[in-house]
Design an enzyme around this catalytic site. Structure first.
Site, PDB file in Angstrom:
ATOM      1  N   LEU A 124     -18.444  -3.473  -4.941  1.00 14.26           N
ATOM      2  CA  LEU A 124     -19.593  -3.952  -5.544  1.00 14.26           C
ATOM      3  C   LEU A 124     -19.637  -3.454  -6.732  1.00 14.26           C
ATOM      4  O   LEU A 124     -19.253  -2.333  -6.927  1.00 14.26           O
ATOM      5  CB  LEU A 124     -20.610  -3.025  -4.453  1.00 14.26           C
ATOM      6  CG  LEU A 124     -21.106  -3.603  -3.173  1.00 14.26           C
ATOM      7  CD1 LEU A 124     -22.069  -2.645  -2.533  1.00 14.26           C
ATOM      8  CD2 LEU A 124     -21.598  -4.930  -3.321  1.00 14.26           C
ATOM      9  N   ASP A 125     -20.128  -4.479  -7.569  1.00 16.59           N
ATOM     10  CA  ASP A 125     -20.081  -3.874  -8.972  1.00 16.59           C
ATOM     11  C   ASP A 125     -21.358  -2.874  -9.057  1.00 16.59           C
ATOM     12  O   ASP A 125     -22.176  -2.352  -8.315  1.00 16.59           O
ATOM     13  CB  ASP A 125     -20.666  -5.231  -9.819  1.00 16.59           C
ATOM     14  CG  ASP A 125     -21.787  -5.679  -9.624  1.00 16.59           C
ATOM     15  OD1 ASP A 125     -22.874  -5.056  -9.728  1.00 16.59           O
ATOM     16  OD2 ASP A 125     -21.873  -6.934  -9.344  1.00 16.59           O
ATOM     17  N   MET A 126     -21.458  -2.091 -10.370  1.00 14.51           N
ATOM     18  CA  MET A 126     -22.277  -1.039 -10.474  1.00 14.51           C
ATOM     19  C   MET A 126     -23.721  -1.239 -10.381  1.00 14.51           C
ATOM     20  O   MET A 126     -24.601  -0.477  -9.925  1.00 14.51           O
ATOM     21  CB  MET A 126     -22.041  -0.359 -11.818  1.00 14.51           C
ATOM     22  CG  MET A 126     -22.837   0.833 -12.008  1.00 14.51           C
ATOM     23  SD  MET A 126     -21.998   1.776 -13.578  1.00 14.51           S
ATOM     24  CE  MET A 126     -22.495   0.647 -14.922  1.00 14.51           C
TER      25      MET A 126
END
Length: 258
Positions: A124-126
């Protein structure tokens, strides 16, 4: 059980790039697997994230268990926005740092995996939040992010911009990223500007880039499910162990009908 593959390209290539091109995992995920000591070439452990694999060499993704009583660790995290899934850059905070006694949820007597290096199985991206699976289990990694995996992932996405039936139809099928066609996605409008999105692949920042391609901006992205594994009522910023039944269900989901 370990996953192995012989490298058959004509020229040497960085391991993380090859795995990403083969659809096994993202480059960041490959770097996390290397950091966790999970990859070897012809039996020799890979420690350098810049290592190249040469034609004819065999790459192995190994289980973490080192003895008959050892078991690879897998945990479920509800990742908040602002936390990175894997290798941090600069002052970024990795999700593994959330694994403390104070953030353990609903599992009495479970030890905190202090010092363990766990790789994200589906990053999951930031700027995204929700269900994140961290593991040192090679069989589970193959099941969830391997090139032949059929494990789907479900998201609730809040968007801004003109949302109509034509754009939703394009999100479902017909888009291309990085010169390659995307697999069909399940996209259902929940209400207002909220979408229920299910993917059967995991390109880098895929949902955000899909939305951008049809003139929409992602305001919030929450992953709620990975195959049969549900986020359910796990509070944000908390974690729990993956139980054996959940692991078995994920492995079964990777190859329906087997």
């Amino acid at each position: 059980m370990a996953w192995t593959r012989v490298y058959t390209e004509a020229e040497p290539q960085r391991i993380n790039r090859w795995l990403a091109q083969a659809g096994v995992c993202s480059r960041r995920e490959a770097e996390a697997l290397i950091a966790a000591g999970r990859l070897s070439i012809d039996g020799a452990r890979v420690g350098d994230p810049g290592r190249k694999i040469a034609p004819g060499e065999t790459l192995t993704l190994e289980d973490a268990a080192s003895g008959p009583d050892a078991a690879p660790i897998s945990v479920v995290v509800n990742k908040p926005v602002g936390i990175v899934s894997a290798q941090p850059e600069g002052r970024q905070v990795p999700a593994a740092r959330l694994l403390t006694r104070g953030t353990l949820w609903g599992a009495d007597g479970v030890g905190v995996p202090a010092g363990e290096r766990l790789a994200p199985l589906g990053r999951l991206d930031m700027d995204s939040r929700g269900l994140l699976l961290l593991s040192q289990d090679g069989v589970l990694a193959k099941a969830v992010i391997g090139p032949d995996s059929r494990v789907d992932k479900q998201y609730v996405v809040q968007v801004s911009g003109p949302l109509d039936d034509r754009r939703i139809a394009r999100l479902r099928h017909g888009l291309r990223l990085d010169g390659r066609a995307l697999k069909p996605a399940r996209v259902v409008r929940i209400a207002g500007q909220r979408l229920d999105v299910t993917l059967w692949e995991g390109r880098n920042r895929q949902i955000r880039r899909m939305c951008e391609a049809v003139g929409l901006d992602v305001v919030d992205l929450l992953r709620v499910r990975i195959g049969p594994l549900q986020l359910a009522d796990l509070p944000e910023g908390r974690w729990r162990p993956l139980d054996p039944d959940e692991r078995s269900a994920l492995v079964r989901a990777a190859t329906p009908g087997r």
